[in-house]
Design an enzyme around this catalytic site. Structure first.
Site, PDB file in Angstrom:
ATOM      1  N   TYR A  20       5.365 -12.521   1.719  1.00  0.00           N
ATOM      2  CA  TYR A  20       4.455 -12.633   0.573  1.00  0.00           C
ATOM      3  C   TYR A  20       5.187 -12.918  -0.739  1.00  0.00           C
ATOM      4  O   TYR A  20       4.544 -12.950  -1.793  1.00  0.00           O
ATOM      5  CB  TYR A  20       3.691 -11.321   0.356  1.00  0.00           C
ATOM      6  CG  TYR A  20       2.967 -10.742   1.548  1.00  0.00           C
ATOM      7  CD1 TYR A  20       1.909 -11.430   2.151  1.00  0.00           C
ATOM      8  CD2 TYR A  20       3.311  -9.492   2.045  1.00  0.00           C
ATOM      9  CE1 TYR A  20       1.231 -10.874   3.221  1.00  0.00           C
ATOM     10  CE2 TYR A  20       2.624  -8.929   3.118  1.00  0.00           C
ATOM     11  CZ  TYR A  20       1.587  -9.631   3.700  1.00  0.00           C
ATOM     12  OH  TYR A  20       0.917  -9.072   4.746  1.00  0.00           O
TER      13      TYR A  20
ATOM     14  N   GLY B  48      -3.786   3.004   3.543  1.00  0.00           N
ATOM     15  CA  GLY B  48      -2.490   2.917   4.204  1.00  0.00           C
ATOM     16  C   GLY B  48      -1.419   2.898   3.135  1.00  0.00           C
ATOM     17  O   GLY B  48      -0.692   3.855   2.908  1.00  0.00           O
TER      18      GLY B  48
ATOM     19  N   CYS C 112      19.032 -16.436   9.809  1.00  0.00           N
ATOM     20  CA  CYS C 112      19.179 -17.863   9.554  1.00  0.00           C
ATOM     21  C   CYS C 112      17.837 -18.384   9.074  1.00  0.00           C
ATOM     22  O   CYS C 112      17.088 -19.054   9.801  1.00  0.00           O
ATOM     23  CB  CYS C 112      19.601 -18.588  10.823  1.00  0.00           C
ATOM     24  SG  CYS C 112      21.167 -17.969  11.422  1.00  0.00           S
ATOM     25  N   GLU C 113      17.517 -18.016   7.865  1.00  0.00           N
ATOM     26  CA  GLU C 113      16.189 -18.259   7.309  1.00  0.00           C
ATOM     27  C   GLU C 113      16.340 -17.943   5.826  1.00  0.00           C
ATOM     28  O   GLU C 113      16.646 -16.813   5.470  1.00  0.00           O
ATOM     29  CB  GLU C 113      15.211 -17.289   8.004  1.00  0.00           C
ATOM     30  CG  GLU C 113      13.832 -17.214   7.435  1.00  0.00           C
ATOM     31  CD  GLU C 113      13.058 -18.495   7.559  1.00  0.00           C
ATOM     32  OE1 GLU C 113      13.009 -19.218   6.560  1.00  0.00           O
ATOM     33  OE2 GLU C 113      12.505 -18.769   8.643  1.00  0.00           O
TER      34      GLU C 113
ATOM     35  N   GLY D 270      -6.862  -0.581   0.522  1.00  0.00           N
ATOM     36  CA  GLY D 270      -6.840  -1.527  -0.587  1.00  0.00           C
ATOM     37  C   GLY D 270      -6.327  -0.995  -1.909  1.00  0.00           C
ATOM     38  O   GLY D 270      -6.019  -1.791  -2.794  1.00  0.00           O
TER      39      GLY D 270
ATOM     40  N   GLU E 153      -9.693   4.586   4.172  1.00  0.00           N
ATOM     41  CA  GLU E 153      -8.698   4.212   5.193  1.00  0.00           C
ATOM     42  C   GLU E 153      -7.449   3.718   4.488  1.00  0.00           C
ATOM     43  O   GLU E 153      -6.967   2.612   4.752  1.00  0.00           O
ATOM     44  CB  GLU E 153      -9.244   3.090   6.086  1.00  0.00           C
ATOM     45  CG  GLU E 153     -10.540   3.410   6.806  1.00  0.00           C
ATOM     46  CD  GLU E 153     -11.162   2.174   7.477  1.00  0.00           C
ATOM     47  OE1 GLU E 153     -10.718   1.045   7.198  1.00  0.00           O
ATOM     48  OE2 GLU E 153     -12.098   2.358   8.266  1.00  0.00           O
TER      49      GLU E 153
HETATM   50  C1  LIG Z   1      -5.034  -2.805   6.696  1.00  0.00           C
HETATM   51  C2  LIG Z   1      -6.256  -1.998   6.713  1.00  0.00           C
HETATM   52  C3  LIG Z   1      -6.334  -0.800   5.987  1.00  0.00           C
HETATM   53  C4  LIG Z   1      -5.227  -0.303   5.095  1.00  0.00           C
HETATM   54  O1  LIG Z   1      -4.974  -1.149   4.054  1.00  0.00           O
HETATM   55  P1  LIG Z   1      -3.982  -0.739   2.863  1.00  0.00           P
HETATM   56  O2  LIG Z   1      -3.869  -1.976   2.056  1.00  0.00           O
HETATM   57  O3  LIG Z   1      -2.700  -0.351   3.502  1.00  0.00           O
HETATM   58  O4  LIG Z   1      -4.615   0.385   2.135  1.00  0.00           O
HETATM   59  C5  LIG Z   1      -7.487  -0.064   6.106  1.00  0.00           C
HETATM   60  N1  LIG Z   1      -8.525  -0.454   6.886  1.00  0.00           N
HETATM   61  C6  LIG Z   1      -8.478  -1.603   7.583  1.00  0.00           C
HETATM   62  C7  LIG Z   1      -9.634  -1.966   8.445  1.00  0.00           C
HETATM   63  C8  LIG Z   1      -7.355  -2.404   7.525  1.00  0.00           C
HETATM   64  O5  LIG Z   1      -7.323  -3.552   8.229  1.00  0.00           O
END
Ligand SMILES: *Cc1c(COP(=O)(O)O)cnc(C)c1O
Length: 420
Positions: free
Chosen positions: A310, A270, A337-338, A229, A268
């Site tokens: 988005y 990403g 085509c979009e 997040g 977690e």
């Molecule tokens: C998508 C997701 C993340 C990573 O989210 P980011 O926005 O990329 O930081 C972490 N944990 C869970 C369970 C997710 O579904």
């Protein structure tokens, strides 16, 4: 401000070696971010980042993150298999999903991974598919709106994830009967947030709840999983969240609630981990001037879906023209085509010529990974820009044969895949 750590030279040289389009990832950049995160939480004796595999599911990248001490957050059987193949095992893995097939629980348990339950009914599923471990993670959904001060950060009441508070209480009682000794709490309440108060506020929510539930149920509160997040600055005017300040904010909450320590922290991330250290490199192949000026590239939304899906902003630079005035206005498009297949709409850029190399910034997370095959277009290669300054193709581009590989009856497919 998007990440400008690599000079145009790096992209131009890569494009001499590999056909466009491709995503390019900066190994040193990935390592630097992992190290900054680990440093920000080094005050916690039991901290680990579990990189969200779905953001950038490439083995070369996952192995780099393993070397930097990260684990993996997996969301499917395939991602668990990928984690295992990259040498992750046991408590280096978390399975976090929603409405997943029961067999995925069995697979996670066989690996010794943490399981993050999303729903109270998952308890029975896990009991019969792999069994209940001693320590389990539960995903919390507080409902309503999640606010910091008077700023609304997210809408958990509309999200499909997690247990309600009363389900958490009931679930922990059932799990205790089934033999758990400890539990962790997880929540993901705000996505792509650059607010440095998010993790500390979330930590406060999870840790005070964990403390209360542990006392009530006679169980040990093992960890708070702050999930993903944390956002990144996609736009030039966006500030970069200071991960050290975020770690410090979480530390203050932690020391207030658990002055003796003993509770772990997991993240977690990403997007924050790899988003800014990936770029989609694409060649200008077309220009048309109608009511607007359209620049056509050899990439399309199948290589980067976020703008189409988005309306997301991704910064774009024209290689070799970074210092020229942005005195032209273009829509930068792909070939689908979009009509939402546009990387930029009415964007001010220097004059673009056919053959120019465009660099689309911040594609290192949820970029290649969200690719698809609409219009029979195929996913691109992924290139690692190594610490030594070389290039390594860490995934080849798909070909038409890959597209036809799941079909039996298409004669072109037979020819292309060599199947009889
Ligand atoms: C998508 C997701 C993340 C990573 O989210 P980011 O926005 O990329 O930081 C972490 N944990 C869970 C369970 C997710 O579904």
């Amino acid at each position: 401000m998007p990440n400008f750590s690599l000079p145009d030279e790096v992209f131009l040289r890569a494009a001499e070696q590999f056909p466009t389009p491709f995503h390019l990832y900066d190994e040193q950049g990935i390592r630097n971010r992992a190290r900054a995160l680990n440093k920000a939480f080094s005050w916690c004796g039991d901290f680990r980042e579990y990189f969200a595999v779905k953001a950038l599911p490439n083995p070369a990248v996952l192995r780099i993150l393993k070397e930097e001490g990260c684990g993996l957050d997996c969301s499917s059987a395939t991602e668990l298999t990928l984690a295992e193949a990259c040498g992750f095992s046991g408590e280096e893995i978390i399975l976090s999903a929603n409405a997943m097939p029961p067999e995925e629980f069995s697979q996670a348990r066989a690996l010794g991974a943490y399981v993050n339950l999303d729903d109270i009914s998952d308890i029975e599923t896990l009991r019969t598919h792999g069994g209940i471990p001693e320590c389990i993670c539960l995903r919390y959904n507080p409902g309503g709106q999640f606010s910091i001060g008077n700023m609304i950060m997210g809408n958990p009441g509309e999200a499909k994830y997690g247990f309600t508070l009363s389900q958490l209480k009931e679930g922990l009682s059932v799990l205790k009967e089934l033999g758990i000794k400890a539990f962790g709490l997880h929540a993901f309440l705000s996505s792509n947030t650059r607010d440095e108060g998010y993790y500390p506020a979330l930590a406060e929510t999870l840790m005070s709840l964990g403390k209360e539930l542990a006392a009530e149920k006679g169980l040990r509160f093992a960890f708070a999983d702050l999930s993903g997040g944390i956002g990144i600055p996609y736009r030039p005017e966006d500030p970069e969240p200071d991960v050290a300040a975020i770690g410090e904010g979480v530390r203050r909450v932690y020391e207030k609630l658990f002055p003796q320590g003993g509770v772990g922290i997991k993240t977690e991330l990403g997007r924050w981990m790899t988003g800014p250290v990936g770029w989609l490199v694409t060649r200008v192949v077309h220009e048309k001037k109608i009511y607007r000026d359209y620049i056509g590239t050899d990439a399309s939304a199948v290589n980067l879906m976020r703008p189409a899906m988005y309306g997301a902003y991704h910064h774009i630079t024209v290689c070799g023209k970074r210092d020229l005035p942005a005195d032209h206005v273009y829509d930068i498009t792909g070939s689908l085509c979009e009509n939402n297949d546009k990387f930029a709409i009415e964007r001010k850029l220097p004059e673009i010529r056919i053959g120019d190399l465009l660099v689309i910034h911040d594609t290192g997370a949820h970029g290649w990974a969200m690719g698809y095959n609409y219009n029979g277009r195929t996913r691109s290669a992924e290139i690692l820009y190594t610490r030594e300054g070389g290039y390594r193709m860490i995934r080849r581009a798909e070909t038409a044969a890959d597209y036809f590989a799941t079909l039996d009856i298409d004669p072109a497919g037979e020819k292309l895949t060599g199947r009889k």
